[in-house]
Design an enzyme around this catalytic site. Structure first.
Site, PDB file in Angstrom:
ATOM      1  N   GLY A  67     -85.630 -68.497  -9.952  1.00 16.09           N
ATOM      2  CA  GLY A  67     -86.126 -67.990  -8.530  1.00 16.09           C
ATOM      3  C   GLY A  67     -85.074 -67.316  -7.787  1.00 16.09           C
ATOM      4  O   GLY A  67     -85.833 -66.232  -6.884  1.00 16.09           O
ATOM      5  N   HIS A  68     -83.746 -67.592  -7.854  1.00 15.63           N
ATOM      6  CA  HIS A  68     -82.710 -67.577  -6.544  1.00 15.63           C
ATOM      7  C   HIS A  68     -81.776 -67.196  -7.487  1.00 15.63           C
ATOM      8  O   HIS A  68     -80.816 -67.955  -7.557  1.00 15.63           O
ATOM      9  CB  HIS A  68     -82.441 -68.653  -5.521  1.00 15.63           C
ATOM     10  CG  HIS A  68     -81.925 -68.440  -4.377  1.00 15.63           C
ATOM     11  ND1 HIS A  68     -80.159 -67.665  -4.651  1.00 15.63           N
ATOM     12  CD2 HIS A  68     -81.877 -67.781  -3.245  1.00 15.63           C
ATOM     13  CE1 HIS A  68     -80.064 -67.344  -3.296  1.00 15.63           C
ATOM     14  NE2 HIS A  68     -80.980 -67.217  -2.724  1.00 15.63           N
ATOM     15  N   PHE A  69     -81.609 -65.771  -8.263  1.00 16.63           N
ATOM     16  CA  PHE A  69     -82.683 -64.939  -8.139  1.00 16.63           C
ATOM     17  C   PHE A  69     -83.046 -64.498  -9.862  1.00 16.63           C
ATOM     18  O   PHE A  69     -82.069 -64.340 -10.663  1.00 16.63           O
ATOM     19  CB  PHE A  69     -82.033 -62.804  -8.172  1.00 16.63           C
ATOM     20  CG  PHE A  69     -82.602 -63.609  -6.039  1.00 16.63           C
ATOM     21  CD1 PHE A  69     -83.041 -63.697  -5.091  1.00 16.63           C
ATOM     22  CD2 PHE A  69     -80.506 -63.920  -5.709  1.00 16.63           C
ATOM     23  CE1 PHE A  69     -82.941 -63.984  -4.429  1.00 16.63           C
ATOM     24  CE2 PHE A  69     -80.164 -64.216  -4.432  1.00 16.63           C
ATOM     25  CZ  PHE A  69     -81.779 -63.812  -3.455  1.00 16.63           C
TER      26      PHE A  69
END
Lengths: 98, 149
Positions: B35-37
């Site tokens: 999610g990051h990223f």
């Protein structure tokens, strides 16, 4: 310490509280309770103690004070009202200088 | 490092009265990077701060002889100077600024090679362990990272 020292100690602590916790300086009187009257929370109080430690070259015994209050050995006012608080700080400074 | 388990310090290289140095190897893969990223994995800044905070916490634990827990209370003057990518080898330092009653103020730094990638002034509350389970877990983790209890 000179006779003017107690007032100066109070003024210094009041300035620290005003600057650190963004409290109106006029509200910080000798009768003011730092939590009940000035709205200082535990994190702000920690910042204030750090500034007092640095400014006066002492280690404010917050844990021992809290223990005394929680165990009923001392009233909270002895440590957490501005006038008595300034007296406690003066005692710590005097003890360090002795 | 196991980011998703908040195990940020891999090995304590050295510690003395007021300073601790540790190694931290950023993993090549972690759910955090999903999610990051997406397509551009980076170690989140909050985890860079957490890494410095844990080094500071280990220093305070060691100083107390593992009798007192340290919990993050304040992050000040934080600067995230560089991006940290998967696979990076980090050096973490914690330096004691002031040991107060029930709290301590420390300076943390994070470096990749000779490049400083983060720094912050960190305030920790220090207190007796609130549970024996936590104390046992902390002591076990200390042994894993080479910090003798």
């Amino acid at each position: 310490m000179s006779p003017a020292a107690p007032d100066q100690t109070f003024e210094t602590i009041a300035d620290i509280i005003s600057e650190t916790a963004n409290v109106d300086r006029a509200k910080i009187t000798p009768e003011a309770h730092v939590i009940n009257d000035l709205g200082i929370d535990s994190l702000d109080f920690l910042d204030i103690v750090f500034e007092i430690d640095k400014r006066f070259g002492i280690k404010v015994p917050v844990e021992a004070w809290t223990e005394q209050v929680n165990s009923g050995k001392a009233p909270a006012e002895q440590f957490f009202v501005m006038g008595p608080l300034a007296e406690r700080i003066e005692e710590l400074v005097a003890a360090k200088q002795a | 490092m196991r980011l998703e388990y908040f195990e940020m310090i891999d090995r304590v290289v050295s510690w003395e009265e007021a300073r601790l140095t540790a190694d931290a190897q950023v993993p090549e893969a972690s759910p955090v990077f999903e999610g990051h990223f997406p397509g551009f994995p980076l170690m989140p800044g909050v985890l860079m701060i957490e890494t410095m905070a844990q080094a500071c916490g280990w220093l305070m634990l060691a100083r107390s002889g593992f009798t007192r827990m340290a919990l993050l209370a304040k992050v000040g003057e934080a600067k995230l100077r560089g991006m940290v990518k998967p696979g990076a080898t980090l050096t973490v330092t914690a330096e004691l600024v002031h040991d107060g009653s029930g709290y301590a103020v420390l300076k943390g730094t994070l470096a990749e090679g000779s490049t400083r990638v983060a720094e912050a002034e960190l305030t920790l509350r220090t207190m007796a362990f609130p549970s024996p389970e936590l104390e046992a877990g902390v002591r076990a983790r200390a042994a894993v990272i080479g910090l003798s209890a």
